[in-house]
Enzyme design. Structure first.
Site, PDB file in Angstrom:
ATOM      1  N   LYS A 283      37.388  47.551  49.553  1.00  0.00           N
ATOM      2  CA  LYS A 283      37.773  47.154  48.111  1.00  0.00           C
ATOM      3  C   LYS A 283      37.033  45.708  47.736  1.00  0.00           C
ATOM      4  O   LYS A 283      37.490  44.800  48.415  1.00  0.00           O
ATOM      5  CB  LYS A 283      39.036  47.102  47.675  1.00  0.00           C
TER       6      LYS A 283
ATOM      7  N   GLU B  27      43.874  37.415  56.693  1.00  0.00           N
ATOM      8  CA  GLU B  27      43.092  36.306  56.645  1.00  0.00           C
ATOM      9  C   GLU B  27      43.560  35.606  55.310  1.00  0.00           C
ATOM     10  O   GLU B  27      42.936  36.001  54.058  1.00  0.00           O
ATOM     11  CB  GLU B  27      41.631  36.296  56.710  1.00  0.00           C
TER      12      GLU B  27
ATOM     13  N   CYS C  69      38.587  28.926  51.773  1.00  0.00           N
ATOM     14  CA  CYS C  69      40.071  28.879  52.676  1.00  0.00           C
ATOM     15  C   CYS C  69      40.010  27.775  53.423  1.00  0.00           C
ATOM     16  O   CYS C  69      41.074  27.364  53.981  1.00  0.00           O
ATOM     17  CB  CYS C  69      40.220  30.380  53.333  1.00  0.00           C
TER      18      CYS C  69
ATOM     19  N   GLU D   5      47.277  25.103  47.894  1.00  0.00           N
ATOM     20  CA  GLU D   5      45.928  25.334  47.779  1.00  0.00           C
ATOM     21  C   GLU D   5      45.546  25.230  46.479  1.00  0.00           C
ATOM     22  O   GLU D   5      45.716  26.318  45.723  1.00  0.00           O
ATOM     23  CB  GLU D   5      45.715  26.831  48.673  1.00  0.00           C
TER      24      GLU D   5
HETATM   25  P1  NAD Z   1      43.417  37.406  45.784  1.00  0.00           P
HETATM   26  O1  NAD Z   1      44.649  37.557  46.754  1.00  0.00           O
HETATM   27  O2  NAD Z   1      44.238  37.303  44.349  1.00  0.00           O
HETATM   28  O3  NAD Z   1      42.497  38.505  45.826  1.00  0.00           O
HETATM   29  C1  NAD Z   1      42.220  39.188  47.156  1.00  0.00           C
HETATM   30  C2  NAD Z   1      41.728  40.636  46.953  1.00  0.00           C
HETATM   31  O4  NAD Z   1      42.963  41.414  46.778  1.00  0.00           O
HETATM   32  C3  NAD Z   1      40.893  40.885  45.462  1.00  0.00           C
HETATM   33  O5  NAD Z   1      39.971  41.978  45.931  1.00  0.00           O
HETATM   34  C4  NAD Z   1      42.090  41.593  44.823  1.00  0.00           C
HETATM   35  O6  NAD Z   1      41.446  42.391  43.734  1.00  0.00           O
HETATM   36  C5  NAD Z   1      42.893  42.208  45.695  1.00  0.00           C
HETATM   37  N1  NAD Z   1      44.308  42.365  45.372  1.00  0.00           N
HETATM   38  C6  NAD Z   1      44.904  41.534  44.341  1.00  0.00           C
HETATM   39  N2  NAD Z   1      46.152  41.793  44.313  1.00  0.00           N
HETATM   40  C7  NAD Z   1      46.487  42.939  45.191  1.00  0.00           C
HETATM   41  C8  NAD Z   1      47.426  43.866  45.537  1.00  0.00           C
HETATM   42  N3  NAD Z   1      48.836  43.593  44.827  1.00  0.00           N
HETATM   43  N4  NAD Z   1      47.216  44.598  46.466  1.00  0.00           N
HETATM   44  C9  NAD Z   1      46.386  44.755  47.069  1.00  0.00           C
HETATM   45  N5  NAD Z   1      45.161  44.220  46.879  1.00  0.00           N
HETATM   46  C10 NAD Z   1      45.192  43.152  45.814  1.00  0.00           C
HETATM   47  O7  NAD Z   1      42.534  36.191  46.371  1.00  0.00           O
HETATM   48  P2  NAD Z   1      41.474  35.673  45.527  1.00  0.00           P
HETATM   49  O8  NAD Z   1      41.885  34.862  44.425  1.00  0.00           O
HETATM   50  O9  NAD Z   1      40.460  36.686  45.267  1.00  0.00           O
HETATM   51  O10 NAD Z   1      40.732  34.940  46.819  1.00  0.00           O
HETATM   52  C11 NAD Z   1      41.138  33.489  46.996  1.00  0.00           C
HETATM   53  C12 NAD Z   1      42.142  33.487  48.151  1.00  0.00           C
HETATM   54  O11 NAD Z   1      41.603  34.174  49.431  1.00  0.00           O
HETATM   55  C13 NAD Z   1      42.567  31.977  48.353  1.00  0.00           C
HETATM   56  O12 NAD Z   1      43.925  32.076  48.931  1.00  0.00           O
HETATM   57  C14 NAD Z   1      41.737  31.819  49.769  1.00  0.00           C
HETATM   58  O13 NAD Z   1      42.299  30.753  50.779  1.00  0.00           O
HETATM   59  C15 NAD Z   1      41.767  33.181  50.465  1.00  0.00           C
HETATM   60  N6  NAD Z   1      40.775  33.373  51.311  1.00  0.00           N
HETATM   61  C16 NAD Z   1      41.068  33.434  52.870  1.00  0.00           C
HETATM   62  C17 NAD Z   1      40.079  33.676  53.754  1.00  0.00           C
HETATM   63  C18 NAD Z   1      40.381  33.414  55.135  1.00  0.00           C
HETATM   64  O14 NAD Z   1      39.334  33.745  55.921  1.00  0.00           O
HETATM   65  N7  NAD Z   1      41.650  33.059  55.441  1.00  0.00           N
HETATM   66  C19 NAD Z   1      38.810  33.584  53.438  1.00  0.00           C
HETATM   67  C20 NAD Z   1      38.336  33.565  52.056  1.00  0.00           C
HETATM   68  C21 NAD Z   1      39.167  33.463  50.998  1.00  0.00           C
END
Ligand code: NAD
Length: 486
Positions: free
Chosen positions: A181, A255, A290, A389
């Site tokens: 996704k 992650e 992140c 964050e």
């Molecule tokens: P997010 O959690 O809002 O969304 C991530 C993904 O999950 C998107 O594809 C979104 O559509 C989907 N999603 C949202 N709600 C969902 C649900 N209830 N069930 C299943 N899927 C769902 O995060 P974001 O704003 O897209 O990204 C930023 C975040 O990602 C930050 O917190 C960042 O630290 C983290 N991040 C972590 C890493 C790592 O390797 N640890 C890498 C990149 C980003």
């Protein structure tokens, strides 16, 4: 700047079972260039019916894909890596357009990382080995590492190609099939990558869906035929994914977010360290990483002189259109993210923080979502800007005196993703690295992860490891023991 218009945008389909298809609902979502504020394309606004079709296609493809010798699977992944490398400029321009990340400083590197990751996992596919056990001559006992089945992968928008390449390459190298996704804000480069992969892979091995978290992410994470979840995104959503995995008792890799400390010792008041701190803070990715080293602990002896150098170097960056070769720093990905970042800055100022450089004012004319690199001092240890964050170009700088004090402050966090240590004294460096409660530490290095490094968080930053050979083996296979009486 032009205003968003639907008429110029192209409809881009998603990949299910080797077919490029719209959403079952027939609805579409706009994808915007956050710097120019133009609609780039429309993507399918998918839902549970699309998830069902994609999972069924991945399930049907699993048997034959699992049966392929590991090196043959690896060879196909290497081919995908080669195709990405041959077309990397095209991919980089799409990344820059949809994420707002500057082409020269970020997007080209991200496109190259996609090729690198596919080649790396293609090369190590045959490491999917088991062990023989020493039970004497009358028993032959051995283990095999089997793929899990259909993997459900969910990625965020901040590094869409790198993170999707990881999920695809690790899952497929180990013999799984995948339903991926994409993030609704940045799906286009991943769909381009999928188009190349589709020419190389058997139908159904890789399925790529577009749509929202609620409509696609939730049904994917709860789907009874998904055997493993791998999620990269926020800690809040990660908890929902963990609950979905617990409900069916399927393995899960998370992650998640971070608020990573960077500790500078007094012997490192130099240009190379300032450059490293800027790189570790991911200022040229607008801090949207992140692993951003967003809590900078500067020894009090060098506090003012280091800050002065930092301010001078940040002032030299060009902020502007991500597709312009002169640009070092592009735009924040969306209005929502822009508002969040500005809110953190204004709340830090309202609480009495001092802005050394940057601030909430747009540094570029027009309505693109630009925020200047912002450095704040004087923030208390309990302020939101110190603890949460921000996921934007906001660096909180905190003075320290002795090692115990700085380690206690650095570890006083719900997160435990990354850490950065800057000193020429190797004993102090290793002592600090040993004491930091995080999963991934860089000493005198501000760069990102490389394929092969074990990567992942502790505490609320995640569960499990990815990026390394062990990460692929542990996270994308299961061990079966077989014993034969002779
Ligand atoms: P997010 O959690 O809002 O969304 C991530 C993904 O999950 C998107 O594809 C979104 O559509 C989907 N999603 C949202 N709600 C969902 C649900 N209830 N069930 C299943 N899927 C769902 O995060 P974001 O704003 O897209 O990204 C930023 C975040 O990602 C930050 O917190 C960042 O630290 C983290 N991040 C972590 C890493 C790592 O390797 N640890 C890498 C990149 C980003």
């Amino acid at each position: 700047m032009s205003t968003p218009t639907l008429t110029t945008a192209t409809k881009v389909s998603q990949l299910i079972g080797g077919q490029w298809v719209p959403a079952d609902s027939g609805n579409w979502i706009e994808v915007e260039n956050p710097a120019r504020r133009e609609v780039l394309a429309l993507i399918p606004d998918s839902g549970a019916a699309d998830v069902d079709r994609a999972v069924a296609a991945a399930k049907a493809a699993f048997g034959p894909w699992k049966a392929l010798p590991a090196r043959d699977r690896g060879a196909l992944l290497i081919k995908i890596g080669d195709t990405i490398a041959e077309n990397s400029e095209k991919l980089a321009r799409i990344i820059a357009s949809e994420t707002g990340n500057a082409l020269r400083t970020q997007a080209r590197g991200e496109a190259a990382s996609g090729a690198d990751i596919f080649r790396f996992y293609g090369q190590i596919a045959s490491e999917q080995k088991g062990e023989t056990l020493p039970f004497g001559e009358n028993l032959v006992s051995y283990t095999v590492r089997e793929p899990l089945g259909v993997v459900g992968g969910i990625v965020p928008w901040n590094a869409p190609v790198t993170l999707s390449s990881l999920k695809i390459a690790m899952a497929l190298a180990m013999g799984n099939t995948l339903v991926l996704k994409t993030a609704e804000l940045a799906p286009l480069a991943v769909l381009q990558l999928a188009e190349w992969a589709h020419e190389i892979l058997p139908a159904g091995v890789l399925n790529v869906l577009t749509g929202s978290g609620r409509n696609v992410g939730v049904p994917l994470s709860k789907h009874p035929d998904v055997a493993k979840l791998t999620f990269t995104g926020s800690t809040g959503v990660g908890k929902e994914i963990l609950a979905a995995a617990a409900d069916r008792i399927v393995p899960v890799t998370l992650e998640l977010g971070g608020k990573s400390p960077a500790i500078v010792f007094p012997d490192s008041d130099d240009d190379a360290t300032v450059d490293g701190v800027i790189s570790g803070m991911r200022f040229t990715r607008q801090g949207q990483s992140c692993t951003a080293g967003s809590r900078l602990y500067l020894h009090e002896d060098i506090f003012d002189s280091f800050l002065e150098k930092l301010k001078t170097k940040l002032a030299a960056f060009t902020i502007g259109d991500p597709l312009d070769e002169a640009t070092d720093i592009g735009a924040i990905v969306s209005e929502k993210q822009f508002d969040t970042v500005c809110r953190y800055i204004t709340s830090g100022i309202a609480q009495g923080g001092t802005v050394i450089t940057g601030g909430p004012e747009r540094p570029v004319d027009g309505d693109g979502f630009f925020v200047a690199p912002t450095v704040i001092t004087g923030a208390g240890p309990d302020w939101d800007i110190t603890r949460e964050e921000v996921f934007g170009p906001v660096l909180v700088v905190i003075p320290w005196k002795d090692e115990d004090q700085v380690l206690a402050a650095a570890n006083d966090s719900a997160y435990g993703l990354a850490g950065y240590v800057w000193t020429k004294d190797i004993t102090k460096a290793i002592r600090t690295a040993n004491a930091l409660e995080v999963g991934w530490i860089q000493i005198n290095r501000g760069g990102g992860q490389l394929p092969g490094m074990s990567y992942g968080g502790i505490k609320q930053s995640g569960l499990g490891r990815e990026y390394s050979v062990d990460g692929a083996l542990e996270s994308f296979t299961q061990v079966k023991n077989i014993t034969i009486a002779v």
